[in-house]
Motif scaffolding. Structure first.
Motif, PDB file in Angstrom:
ATOM      1  N   LYS A 293      35.418  29.268  34.214  1.00 60.60           N
ATOM      2  CA  LYS A 293      35.724  27.841  34.301  1.00 60.60           C
ATOM      3  C   LYS A 293      34.565  26.991  33.780  1.00 60.60           C
ATOM      4  N   ALA A 294      33.357  27.373  34.141  1.00 60.13           N
ATOM      5  CA  ALA A 294      32.188  26.635  33.659  1.00 60.13           C
ATOM      6  C   ALA A 294      32.065  26.734  32.145  1.00 60.13           C
ATOM      7  N   TYR A 295      32.314  27.923  31.610  1.00 60.73           N
ATOM      8  CA  TYR A 295      32.215  28.133  30.165  1.00 60.73           C
ATOM      9  C   TYR A 295      33.241  27.302  29.413  1.00 60.73           C
ATOM     10  N   ARG A 296      34.485  27.286  29.889  1.00 57.92           N
ATOM     11  CA  ARG A 296      35.535  26.545  29.202  1.00 57.92           C
ATOM     12  C   ARG A 296      35.245  25.049  29.172  1.00 57.92           C
ATOM     13  N   GLU A 297      34.809  24.515  30.303  1.00 59.37           N
ATOM     14  CA  GLU A 297      34.564  23.081  30.341  1.00 59.37           C
ATOM     15  C   GLU A 297      33.338  22.704  29.520  1.00 59.37           C
ATOM     16  N   ALA A 298      32.299  23.506  29.579  1.00 56.79           N
ATOM     17  CA  ALA A 298      31.122  23.243  28.749  1.00 56.79           C
ATOM     18  C   ALA A 298      31.499  23.280  27.272  1.00 56.79           C
ATOM     19  N   GLN A 299      32.362  24.217  26.919  1.00 54.57           N
ATOM     20  CA  GLN A 299      32.802  24.361  25.533  1.00 54.57           C
ATOM     21  C   GLN A 299      33.537  23.116  25.043  1.00 54.57           C
ATOM     22  N   SER A 300      34.425  22.564  25.854  1.00 54.26           N
ATOM     23  CA  SER A 300      35.195  21.388  25.443  1.00 54.26           C
ATOM     24  C   SER A 300      34.305  20.157  25.316  1.00 54.26           C
ATOM     25  N   VAL A 301      33.308  20.027  26.190  1.00 54.71           N
ATOM     26  CA  VAL A 301      32.381  18.896  26.114  1.00 54.71           C
ATOM     27  C   VAL A 301      31.532  18.979  24.840  1.00 54.71           C
TER      28      VAL A 301
END
Length: 513
Positions: A293-301
């Protein structure tokens, strides 16, 4: 001293989300200032030096960098990854770095004549010998700084970086006024490395001791990184070697400036968050769902920020190059036009290295690097023989696209997600940047011979403001039309609000970590 180390490490085990955002903000601000200073320095030096001067430095940097990569055991990463850090780890890290610096310095001096002969320029011999100095100095930095990185505290490192860049730029520009040749860049590098070394020990009550008791633990982490780093570095220098060998240092210098402008404006917007992600992800390595979850959100930002910068830079490339370094660097324009969007798209893979390393999946990264190395060398050599300089640029677009697809596949496999998740999660960013890019490309390019510097500055500023406005408005309308869902927009708005109030509350989170 051990109690102080324990305190620094233990304090980092809580409030990871807030610390991650704060750290990324500090690093972004540092990078923005640093790159602005470097861009100004490059603009000044480019008017006093020639493409041939930059070509010499590009060849020397390639040789120095390769030798450094082969001996880099990533001691900083090993300290960050360690779950039971002691003083012995820090002393061992310093000792390994010292040995590495001595070996690389000796290798640079001994191989300088051979490298100069192979690359066809005898001036490289003296340059390589002198560049052994900053290479050695970089290996003597205080390893305790890695402990601050482990606790997501980059304030000290940021101050050190800013001061060193300013000192290096001032020294380089001063030397350029006096020497008017490539030695100005070398002297600027020495000044920057010297200040980095001094500031790494300034006001820190710790001095290293010689110790090799933790060598196995530190080196075991760095083995994969050496192999990956060597392949990645060769990947990034194949084009330099081909251009320098066929077209000479002048053409290579212009190509290098285009690459520098692209990296400074586009590629470096990702590096700050990547530095903050590794220690944060290391703390979450045992919780796969939380990590994903952390990786996905960091990626989108990251993608939401990088896309408008990369595609915007491509759209205003000619105006930017003419304004900052002058029309004599015309070759640089095509490099920026083609490569800036590619680097922006590659931010979809941002963080996958940190995720893989935090989960001890270094072997997967090595396989990726090996496959990409074989493919990239083959395509660039073919493009070089078929189309010369432009063939290499087109080859980079092809290989970069392959790298994105392969990277998405690897990310999906490591995080147990779908390959196209980064694209579907960022469709609003992709749509908005498409509208922005299409609009900017419809605008006419300015010609330096017919437009003065002040007018060109106004035109470039106007295009930047227009592009940014179109992107923000398009993104906002799409987000509102979708019901203002949670995602990159919400996280960025939250952080802007926090920055405006100049405080970060403990209970608030930017990433779902």
């Amino acid at each position: 001293m051990q109690r102080e180390i324990d305190f620094l490490v233990d304090e980092n085990r809580h409030e990871v989300g807030g610390r991650l955002v704060n750290s990324a903000a500090v690093l972004w601000a540092t990078t923005a200032f640093s790159r602005a200073a470097q861009l100004i320095s490059t603009a000044i030096l480019a008017r006093m030096l020639t493409p041939d001067d930059y070509g010499i430095i590009a060849l020397a940097t390639a040789a120095v960098g390769f030798i450094n990569i082969l001996s880099d055991f990533q001691v900083s990463g090993a300290i960050i990854k360690s779950q039971s850090l002691t003083r012995a780890h820090l002393d061992t890290a310093f000792t390994i770095s010292l040995i590495r610096g001595l070996i690389t310095g000796i290798l640079l001096v001994l191989s300088s004549g051979l490298v100069a002969h192979l690359l066809g320029d005898e001036r490289l011999k003296d340059v390589l010998c002198v560049m052994a100095i900053p290479s050695l100095l970089a290996c003597l930095n205080n390893p305790l700084l890695s402990v601050y990185s482990k606790r997501l505290d980059f304030a000290r490192e940021s101050r050190r970086q800013i001061v060193s860049i300013v000192i290096g730029a001032a020294a380089g520009i001063t030397a350029a006024f006096m020497l008017r040749n490539y030695w100005a860049i070398v002297l600027g590098s020495i000044a920057s490395s010297t200040s980095m070394l001094f500031l790494s020990y300034y006001n820190i009550p710790w001095r290293p001791r010689l110790d090799l008791s933790k060598t196995k633990e530190i080196v075991s982490f760095g083995v994969w990184m050496i192999l990956i780093g060597a392949l990645d570095y060769l990947n990034g220098r194949v084009d330099y070697l081909l251009i320098g060998r066929r077209f000479g240092s002048e053409t290579l210098g212009a190509y290098h400036i285009g690459q520098q402008i692209t990296v400074m404006t586009t590629g470096d917007c990702v590096a700050p968050l990547s530095r903050a992600l590794f220690p944060a992800f290391s703390l979450m390595s045992s919780d796969v769902e939380r990590l994903r979850k952390a990786y996905r959100e960091a990626q989108s930002v990251i993608l939401a920020m990088a896309l408008p910068i990369g595609f915007g830079m491509s759209a205003v490339a000619r105006d930017a190059v003419y304004l900052f370094v002058g029309p004599q660097w015309e070759i640089s324009v095509n490099v920026v036009v083609c490569i800036a969007p590619l680097i922006a798209l590659q931010t979809m893979l941002a963080g996958i290295e940190t995720v893989a390393l935090s989960m001890d999946r270094g072997r997967d990264l090595f396989v990726r690097a090996a496959v990409f190395f074989i493919f990239r060398v083959s395509v660039l050599v073919a493009g070089f023989h078929l189309g010369g300089l432009m063939g290499i640029v087109i080859g980079r677009v092809i290989t970069g696209s392959f790298f994105i697809l392969y990277g998405l596949h690897l990310a999906a496999r490591i995080t147990h997600s779908r390959m196209l998740d980064p694209i579907t999660a960022s469709w609003r960013s992709i749509t908005s940047v498409t509208i922005m890019y299409a609009t900017l490309m419809l605008l006419p390019n300015s010609h330096f011979g017919y437009v003065g510097p002040l007018a060109l500055t106004a035109i470039l500023a106007g295009k930047i403001v227009l592009g940014a406005s179109i992107y923000v408005i398009s993104h906002s309308l799409l987000w509102i039309a979708c019901g203002a869902p949670a995602g990159a927009e919400r996280r960025m708005i939250d952080q802007l609000g926090k920055l405006r109030r100049l405080r970060f509350r403990t209970g608030e989170r930017c990433l779902e970590v």
